[in-house]
Design a protein around this motif. Structure first.
Motif, short mmCIF file in Angstrom:
data_model
loop_
_atom_site.label_atom_id
_atom_site.label_comp_id
_atom_site.label_asym_id
_atom_site.label_seq_id
_atom_site.Cartn_x
_atom_site.Cartn_y
_atom_site.Cartn_z
N SER A 178 0.84 -1.35 0.06
CA SER A 178 0.17 -0.01 -0.05
C SER A 178 0.93 1.42 0.07
CB SER A 178 -0.86 0.11 1.12
OG SER A 178 -0.28 -0.16 2.50
N THR A 238 -5.72 1.35 4.34
CA THR A 238 -5.60 0.43 3.20
C THR A 238 -4.99 -0.96 3.79
OG1 THR A 238 -5.40 2.20 1.55
CG2 THR A 238 -4.97 -0.31 0.98
N ALA A 263 -8.37 2.25 -3.34
CA ALA A 263 -8.21 1.34 -2.21
C ALA A 263 -8.99 -0.13 -2.49
CB ALA A 263 -8.94 1.78 -1.00
#
Length: 464
Positions: A145, A277, A399
């Protein structure tokens, strides 16, 4: 009216916090110690859309607005981060930033990056599993992420693995919950009353967020913020001034933001997005690793079916469980036959966890995971998990797309949950933190397809 779930027997909510109450066990609107708790989905949405009567009160905005971000005290010379803005300037800045997070942009600019980073992670996981070693999911989820968010933001001039470690260090700073500014005896606004910072409670990762922003706004030379600035933000600023790119840092440089202001925005768009995330990716994997039928269904589905399942998990397990607003004008909330008048200065605690399980609007068995759920009119499939109104999360498409890109590959491997996870709690927002989630090889894994056959992210479904 929402319909009943056609697929019974799947996972239940895993991140229910002990002692927290929601609908129907608690009222839709309740005042506790001066704070207005709002729990029904339509009323939470109404408050979030009440831009003329409420302003941001979460993420320690009071700490920054009261001048704590200025090491000399008094009036700050810096502009507020976009997260803390309200009104016309906020709308102007959001409209300019939004293009970097639009579904088409996510697919066009970052689809290949997500695929490359996911494939590299999967290759590492394969090697570890083949060697008989376990893999800790939250660590690789953060690495992934951070790499994706760094590209969107423009923090590409430093090592992302090191950046991930620096970002985790950032969240050792305390937070303060918003406090009502209404005098209990007179009902009047006490916006000018100062608060003693020493009496403020401390809390967890995302809950420490705005004290971190306050530190960023002072650009302290020592500590985690200074290291993040020196290693990650300053090199990116220099590179973008020399050669602008299509990213957030380049936009901020063009808008004349100072180094300190850009650092603050990198914290708000970077650190918060990267960490949330990670938690979301881990909790989706937790559900799918524990339900063989659901896992098969996810891997066999097309992008629309997979995204529907991802949105349903997010409805059930919102990473940010509470949002906060402060009333700047009298606010009327109607709950059935009861009318509530929220006074100026009052804090509203909006329970996203409760709103997302409001049975009148999301359907039967609201605490169950139902991929075929059809919520009521005007209700998004993820409920209120991305917020609503002017401060709705701009990174919602990103996301979902990056989670899908990694998990379609990971869950196609012969992998099982070996230990954990450990669930922590973030006090300010009643959010969760997933850690110590160990994966191991499993020859009986019901993988539906080889990882190389997974479907690329779509630019159509992530902006529901």
């Amino acid at each position: 009216m929402p319909t009943s779930c056609p697929h019974q027997g799947h996972s239940r909510r895993k991140t229910a916090r002990p002692g927290e109450v929601g609908l129907p066990d608690a009222p839709a609107v309740e005042v506790v110690e001066g704070v207005w708790h709002v729990r029904s989905l339509p009323l939470v949405k109404e408050v979030l859309r009440s831009t003329t009567t409420t302003v941001q009160a979460g993420f320690n905005v009071d700490l920054v607005r009261d001048g704590a971000g200025n090491p000399r005290g008094g009036r700050r010379a810096m502009r507020d981060p976009i997260l803390f803005m309200d009104g016309p300037e906020h709308r102007r800045q959001r409209s300019m930033i939004a293009r970097y997070f639009a579904p088409a942009t996510v697919n066009r600019r970052y689809g290949d990056l997500m695929t490359e980073r996911a494939d590299a992670i999967i290759a590492h996981v394969r090697r570890e599993l083949e060697a008989g070693r376990r893999v800790e999911l939250s660590a690789i989820a953060l690495e992934y992420s951070v790499a994706v968010a760094a590209a969107v933001i423009g923090l590409t001039e430093s090592d992302t693995d090191g950046m991930a470690r620096r970002l985790e260090r950032l969240f050792g700073i305390p937070w303060q919950p918003p406090r009502s500014r209404v005098d209990d005896a007179t009902g009047t606004d006490m916006a000018g009353t100062s608060n003693d910072a020493e009496t403020r409670p401390r809390g967890g990762l995302v809950g420490r967020f705005a004290a971190l922003v306050g530190a960023a706004m002072s650009l302290r030379s020592a500590g985690a913020v200074g290291l993040f600035y020196a290693r990650d933000v300053r090199p990116a600023i220099r590179a973008r001034r020399a050669s602008p790119q299509e990213d957030v840092v380049s936009h901020l440089v063009e808008q004349g933001y100072s180094n300190a202001e850009i650092t603050t925005e990198c914290v708000t768009y970077g650190a918060a997005g990267m960490v949330t995330t990670r938690e979301y990716l881990c909790v989706v994997a937790w559900h799918l690793l524990g339900d063989a039928d659901l896992r098969r269904r996810y891997l066999a589905g097309d992008v629309e079916e997979r995204y529907a399942l991802l949105h349903e998990v997010l409805r059930l397990e919102p990473v940010v469980g509470h949002l906060y607003r402060r009333a700047v004008a009298p606010l009327t909330l109607v709950d059935g036959e009861t009318t509530h008048i929220v006074p100026v200065g009052a804090v509203l605690d909006l329970s996203i966890s409760s709103a997302n399980t409001d049975p009148e609007h999301v359907g039967d068995d609201p605490l169950g995971l139902c991929p075929g759920r059809e919520p009521g009119a005007g209700v998004r499939p993820e409920g209120m998990s991305f917020g609503d109104g002017a401060h709705r999360c701009p990174g919602n498409s990103l996301a979902i797309a990056e989670t899908d890109t990694l998990l379609t590959r990971l869950l196609a491997l012969p992998v099982a949950l070996a230990e954990g996870p450990r669930l922590g709690w973030l006090d300010l927002i009643a959010g969760y933190e997933v850690s110590d989630m160990f994966l191991s090889a499993d020859s009986g894994t019901p993988a539906a397809a080889d990882a190389s056959d997974t479907v690329a992210p779509s630019d159509h479904h992530g902006n529901a």
